[in-house]
Write a protein that holds these residues in place. Structure first.
Motif, PDB file in Angstrom:
ATOM      1  N   GLN A 128       3.485  -3.993   2.408  1.00 56.34           N
ATOM      2  CA  GLN A 128       3.065  -2.936   1.491  1.00 56.34           C
ATOM      3  C   GLN A 128       4.239  -2.313   0.743  1.00 56.34           C
ATOM      4  O   GLN A 128       4.046  -1.512  -0.174  1.00 56.34           O
ATOM      5  N   ASP A 129       5.477  -2.645   1.153  1.00 58.05           N
ATOM      6  CA  ASP A 129       6.651  -2.050   0.535  1.00 58.05           C
ATOM      7  C   ASP A 129       7.315  -3.062  -0.393  1.00 58.05           C
ATOM      8  O   ASP A 129       7.724  -4.139   0.035  1.00 58.05           O
ATOM      9  N   GLU A 130       7.427  -2.686  -1.671  1.00 56.66           N
ATOM     10  CA  GLU A 130       7.931  -3.598  -2.695  1.00 56.66           C
ATOM     11  C   GLU A 130       9.338  -4.108  -2.367  1.00 56.66           C
ATOM     12  O   GLU A 130       9.630  -5.300  -2.502  1.00 56.66           O
ATOM     13  N   ASP A 134       6.562   3.186   8.833  1.00 49.44           N
ATOM     14  CA  ASP A 134       6.614   2.497   7.535  1.00 49.44           C
ATOM     15  C   ASP A 134       6.991   3.450   6.402  1.00 49.44           C
ATOM     16  O   ASP A 134       7.599   3.037   5.415  1.00 49.44           O
ATOM     17  N   ARG A 158      10.673   2.676   4.458  1.00 47.64           N
ATOM     18  CA  ARG A 158      10.449   2.065   3.136  1.00 47.64           C
ATOM     19  C   ARG A 158      11.746   2.024   2.316  1.00 47.64           C
ATOM     20  O   ARG A 158      12.708   2.709   2.628  1.00 47.64           O
ATOM     21  N   ASP A 218       7.558  -5.354   5.690  1.00 51.24           N
ATOM     22  CA  ASP A 218       6.402  -4.510   5.399  1.00 51.24           C
ATOM     23  C   ASP A 218       5.775  -5.021   4.107  1.00 51.24           C
ATOM     24  O   ASP A 218       6.300  -4.794   3.014  1.00 51.24           O
TER      25      ASP A 218
END
Length: 379
Positions: free
Chosen positions: A338-340, A291, A295, A336
């Motif tokens: 958590q990834d903008e 991740d 990213r 993901d």
């Protein structure tokens, strides 16, 4: 000799700092991380460990820390007295150090210091030093610029070393892979006498930047997205599986064919370079999370980035690129929370047609190529 180095993080200490120290420099590390700066000032030394089975340790001494947030004047004085200035802070942070470098240059001029100085941005970007120079210029007068023209260079550089995410009790201890490459455009250097050992000086930097971008960066991301697609969590775990390794080698064969055709790299030497990269990714002593490497997928799909640019140039030369297209399809599918950028990309795919998203994100307007990416995505 004295060096001012902006960025006391793992890459700064574990890569640039190691080479500067090996070349006999005392180093002023500039950073806003008070823990690291205070530790540098207290101990004046630190240890680097090479991430392999031998775990060789390298001792670096004659180092200081300067906090540019709390003591900017000391940073200006350091630049004014430096024999070389380097950075490893990340492309986005370069504009924030420009004024300090400009003031250091102005102080050199006021002191009639005519010793040539090179400012080298060791960042993961193309044209980093010249980008920094553009920011520094904003704080310089025409008279200052005459001085810079005569005595200060901003030579671009290409740098390559894997420094894994790590946590140690000792804030200064850093683990790095044994391999490193630092290439400098000597045509932009003002200090022609200073040639650092373990640094390669070249007349044309672009082939080396592209070789690194289309091999290391493209390859690392290929392992990440292929590994994510297969459900793996770390780079070393993913590359241990044949389907990921095969995809990596197929992609590097495609980008290799471009680099050989475009820049005239020797085929055997480039294959050896590819084999070395694969070995670096396979290093069991470096664990990197998928991740982290995967990213910012939107950025990685950019028009001049590590996938779309080689695809465009391979297609223009009539060379194969479908393994790269396979990875582009995996990037478009990558999720993901958590990834903008990953969240943003998936939202775009829900709201717009796949063709529209590909066009917007990649900047590609070649209908054939867009159709090939769509076909791969829909498999």
């Amino acid at each position: 000799m004295r060096a001012t180095h902006f960025g006391a993080g793992n890459i700064g200490r574990g890569f640039i700092g190691e080479i500067l120290a090996k070349n006999g420099f005392s180093i002023d590390f500039v950073d806003i991380n008070a823990t690291i700066i205070d530790a540098l000032n207290e101990r004046k030394e630190y240890t680097i460990e090479l991430a392999d089975e031998n775990k060789e340790q390298i001792h670096v001494e004659n180092v200081d820390g300067l906090n540019n947030q709390t003591n900017p004047e000391a940073v200006v004085n350091s630049v004014a007295a430096a024999d070389i200035v380097t950075t490893a802070i990340g492309p986005n942070v370069l504009p924030f150090i420009a004024e300090l470098i400009a003031k250091g240059i102005q102080q050199r001029k006021a002191e009639n210091n005519t010793a040539p100085l090179d400012v080298i941005a060791c960042e993961n970007m193309i044209g980093g030093s010249q980008f920094l120079f553009e920011k520094v210029k904003e704080y310089l007068t025409d008279e200052d610029m005459d001085y810079v023209e005569a005595y200060v260079g901003f030579p671009n550089a290409a740098v390559d070393r894997i420094v894994p995410i790590q946590h140690h009790e000792d804030p200064l201890f850093v683990s790095v892979e044994p391999f490193s490459e630092w290439v400098v455009d000597q045509t932009q250097c003002k200090n022609k006498e200073l040639h650092l050992s373990d640094v390669t000086y070249v007349e044309d930097l672009e082939p080396y930047i592209e070789r690194k971008l289309f091999s290391v960066n493209t390859g690392h991301a290929t392992v990440a997205y292929t590994g994510a697609n297969a459900g793996y969590q770390t780079i070393d775990e993913a590359i241990g599986h044949q389907e990921v390794l095969d995809q990596l080698r197929a992609v590097l064969a495609e980008t290799g064919s471009l680099l050989i055709a475009k820049w005239g790299f020797d085929q055997e030497q480039h294959q050896a370079y590819i084999n070395k990269i694969v070995g670096r990714f396979e290093n069991p002593h470096i664990s990197d999370s998928i991740d982290r490497v995967a990213r910012t997928p939107i950025r990685k799909l950019g028009y001049d980035e590590r996938f779309i640019r080689p695809i465009r140039e391979l297609k223009a030369r009539g060379l194969g690129y479908m393994h790269l297209v396979e990875v582009v399809a995996m990037i478009l599918k990558y999720k993901d929370p958590q990834d903008e950028q990953s969240v943003q990309l998936q939202a775009m795919l829900k709201e717009q047609s796949l063709e529209a998203v590909i066009t917007e994100v990649t900047g590609v307007d070649d209908d054939t190529l867009i159709a090939e990416i769509v076909a791969e995505y829909n498999k």
